[in-house]
Design a protein around this motif. Structure first.
Motif, PDB file in Angstrom:
ATOM      1  N   LEU A  45       0.814  -1.220   0.000  1.00 20.57           N
ATOM      2  CA  LEU A  45       0.000   0.000   0.000  1.00 20.57           C
ATOM      3  C   LEU A  45       0.849   1.272   0.000  1.00 20.57           C
ATOM      4  O   LEU A  45       0.442   2.293  -0.539  1.00 20.57           O
ATOM      5  N   LEU A  46       2.030   1.190   0.610  1.00 22.11           N
ATOM      6  CA  LEU A  46       2.898   2.374   0.697  1.00 22.11           C
ATOM      7  C   LEU A  46       3.915   2.414  -0.438  1.00 22.11           C
ATOM      8  O   LEU A  46       4.716   3.353  -0.520  1.00 22.11           O
ATOM      9  N   GLY A  47       3.899   1.394  -1.300  1.00 23.82           N
ATOM     10  CA  GLY A  47       4.814   1.377  -2.444  1.00 23.82           C
ATOM     11  C   GLY A  47       6.268   1.177  -2.045  1.00 23.82           C
ATOM     12  O   GLY A  47       7.180   1.686  -2.700  1.00 23.82           O
ATOM     13  N   LYS A  48       6.492   0.437  -0.961  1.00 25.39           N
ATOM     14  CA  LYS A  48       7.864   0.187  -0.487  1.00 25.39           C
ATOM     15  C   LYS A  48       8.168  -1.309  -0.558  1.00 25.39           C
ATOM     16  O   LYS A  48       7.266  -2.132  -0.662  1.00 25.39           O
ATOM     17  N   GLU A  49       9.470  -1.644  -0.459  1.00 27.59           N
ATOM     18  CA  GLU A  49       9.861  -3.052  -0.611  1.00 27.59           C
ATOM     19  C   GLU A  49       9.456  -3.906   0.588  1.00 27.59           C
ATOM     20  O   GLU A  49       9.144  -5.082   0.461  1.00 27.59           O
ATOM     21  N   ASP A  50       9.487  -3.301   1.772  1.00 28.59           N
ATOM     22  CA  ASP A  50       9.232  -4.118   2.962  1.00 28.59           C
ATOM     23  C   ASP A  50       8.674  -3.236   4.086  1.00 28.59           C
ATOM     24  O   ASP A  50       8.676  -1.997   3.979  1.00 28.59           O
ATOM     25  N   ALA A  51       8.212  -3.892   5.129  1.00 29.91           N
ATOM     26  CA  ALA A  51       7.678  -3.181   6.297  1.00 29.91           C
ATOM     27  C   ALA A  51       7.918  -4.044   7.521  1.00 29.91           C
ATOM     28  O   ALA A  51       8.062  -5.267   7.417  1.00 29.91           O
ATOM     29  N   VAL A  52       7.975  -3.397   8.691  1.00 26.88           N
ATOM     30  CA  VAL A  52       8.112  -4.141   9.943  1.00 26.88           C
ATOM     31  C   VAL A  52       7.060  -3.632  10.920  1.00 26.88           C
ATOM     32  O   VAL A  52       6.884  -2.428  11.094  1.00 26.88           O
ATOM     33  N   TYR A  53       6.343  -4.582  11.508  1.00 26.85           N
ATOM     34  CA  TYR A  53       5.253  -4.277  12.453  1.00 26.85           C
ATOM     35  C   TYR A  53       5.843  -4.039  13.844  1.00 26.85           C
ATOM     36  O   TYR A  53       6.713  -4.792  14.288  1.00 26.85           O
ATOM     37  N   MET A  54       5.369  -2.997  14.498  1.00 31.65           N
ATOM     38  CA  MET A  54       5.844  -2.686  15.858  1.00 31.65           C
ATOM     39  C   MET A  54       4.658  -2.287  16.741  1.00 31.65           C
ATOM     40  O   MET A  54       3.569  -2.016  16.236  1.00 31.65           O
ATOM     41  N   PRO A  55       4.903  -2.210  18.059  1.00 36.37           N
ATOM     42  CA  PRO A  55       3.771  -1.924  18.965  1.00 36.37           C
ATOM     43  C   PRO A  55       3.171  -0.533  18.811  1.00 36.37           C
ATOM     44  O   PRO A  55       1.970  -0.362  18.974  1.00 36.37           O
ATOM     45  N   THR A  56       3.985   0.487  18.544  1.00 36.30           N
ATOM     46  CA  THR A  56       3.451   1.860  18.558  1.00 36.30           C
ATOM     47  C   THR A  56       4.061   2.728  17.459  1.00 36.30           C
ATOM     48  O   THR A  56       5.136   2.432  16.931  1.00 36.30           O
TER      49      THR A  56
END
Ligand SMILES: Cc1ncc(COP(=O)(O)O)c(C=O)c1O
Length: 351
Positions: free
Chosen positions: A46-57
């Motif tokens: 959705l953000l047009g980026k290669e990767d993402a990392v989920y975090m608490p806040t």
């Protein structure tokens, strides 16, 4: 209680809870929670980026971004009223050892000239080692302290270009970029396009109980994962909460238009109340900031007695935020309460 303190006060719906209960999970520190992986892939897309990392806040995604982009001693440019500088517990100095160069934005929005003016200009006879090296530019869209203001694309592009010319990396605090996109029709990926990293939140207007994601190139996200762990953010069976975030992403973005309509309705009422100061055009998304003719604390306390909760945002300034868990009827009631309190029907000290 009609709770307008923040869009973080929403509770998970039965359907969201069901999705969370059914979520397949694993140990995320070992990289094998399938629901977290699905969420990360979806948000990166959705953000047009290669990767993402989920975090608490969202505070953690912002601070991990700053830590990943900088070295201790660096200078980071950001709006003076940004969440990163005002509401993250002094994180930039404490966690990354950086100095914040605060730019005086207009409702959080600053210009390319202001970016250039914020940078030291080495010249013949002046040692380049004096000033802390500026390495990062942070932008917040929508801007919380600015009253949910949206960066015009031309201004955003010009500011990022100015940062690039100065060799800065660029981070977007897009906690509410979903609201900006809903209001303008500009896709989140377009807002994110020129940034090295983007932080987005699921626990605000989207209504998930927990979490944010930090997006960027594969190499950047690899580095961010290291600092997520270093800051103590290594999750285990986080799929349970990631499922709520995924549900919010897929089912709740459409509802943001309703939140903006509620904010517009309340703004239309407030501009007509003598003594209330509000620029109608400044209410662009789900956040209202307005000035009352008394101490904001007294005003907010009087409204609370009438069952409407808002936040003090300054000496005479008040913040009200629209979200999924308030109805248009609630907002109509809140408008009546504000009118009544400002009208002096209540015991408010107007000194
Ligand atoms: C613009 C912005 N960024 C970041 C955050 C931090 O999010 P969290 O409360 O999840 O730490 C907030 C919180 O309201 C925010 O408004």
């Amino acid at each position: 209680m009609i709770d307008l303190r923040s869009d973080t006060v929403t509770r998970p719906s039965p359907a969201m809870r069901e999705a969370m209960a059914q979520a397949p999970v694993g140990d995320d520190v070992y990289g094998d929670d399938p629901t977290v992986k699905r969420l990360e892939a979806r948000v990166a897309e959705l953000l047009g980026k290669e990767d993402a990392v989920y975090m608490p806040t969202g505070s953690m995604t912002n601070q991990v971004a700053i830590r990943s982009h900088t070295e201790s001693g660096d200078l980071v440019l950001m709006d003076a009223a940004s969440h990163v500088v005002r509401s993250e517990g002094g994180g930039p100095a404490a966690l990354s050892g950086v100095t914040a160069q605060r730019i005086a934005g207009d409702r959080g929005i600053f210009t390319a000239d202001q970016v250039e003016d914020s940078l030291a200009t080495p010249h013949a006879g002046s040692p380049t080692t004096l000033a802390p090296p500026a390495t990062l530019l942070c932008v917040e869209n929508t801007h919380n302290g600015g009253g949910g203001s949206i960066w015009p694309l031309e201004t955003l592009d010009a500011v990022v270009a100015a940062g690039r010319r100065a060799g800065l990396r660029c981070h977007l605090d897009g906690a509410r970029v979903w609201n900006a996109s809903e209001a303008t029709g500009v896709p989140p990926a377009r807002y994110a396009r020129d940034f090295d990293s983007v932080s987005v939140c699921f626990s605000k207007a989207l209504g998930a109980p927990v979490g944010s994601a930090l997006c960027g190139s594969a190499a950047f996200v690899r580095r961010a994962r290291r600092f997520k762990q270093l800051f103590g953010g290594g999750f285990r069976q986080a799929g349970v909460i990631a499922a709520g975030a995924l549900y919010a992403l897929e089912h709740h973005r459409d509802g943001l238009a309703d939140d903006h309509a509620k904010a517009g309705f309340l703004a239309d009422v407030l501009v007509d109340i003598p003594g209330v100061e509000l620029v109608r055009e400044h209410v662009e998304t789900n956040i209202l900031r307005f000035r009352v003719p008394c101490r904001a604390g007294d005003f907010v306390d009087a409204c609370l007695v009438e069952g409407v909760a808002m936040l003090v945002a300054g000496g005479r300034d008040v913040r009200a935020v629209m979200h999924r868990d308030v109805s248009m009827g609630d907002v109509e009631r809140a408008a009546e309460v504000v009118r009544g309190v400002v009208g002096g029907r209540h015991d408010v000290n107007y000194d």
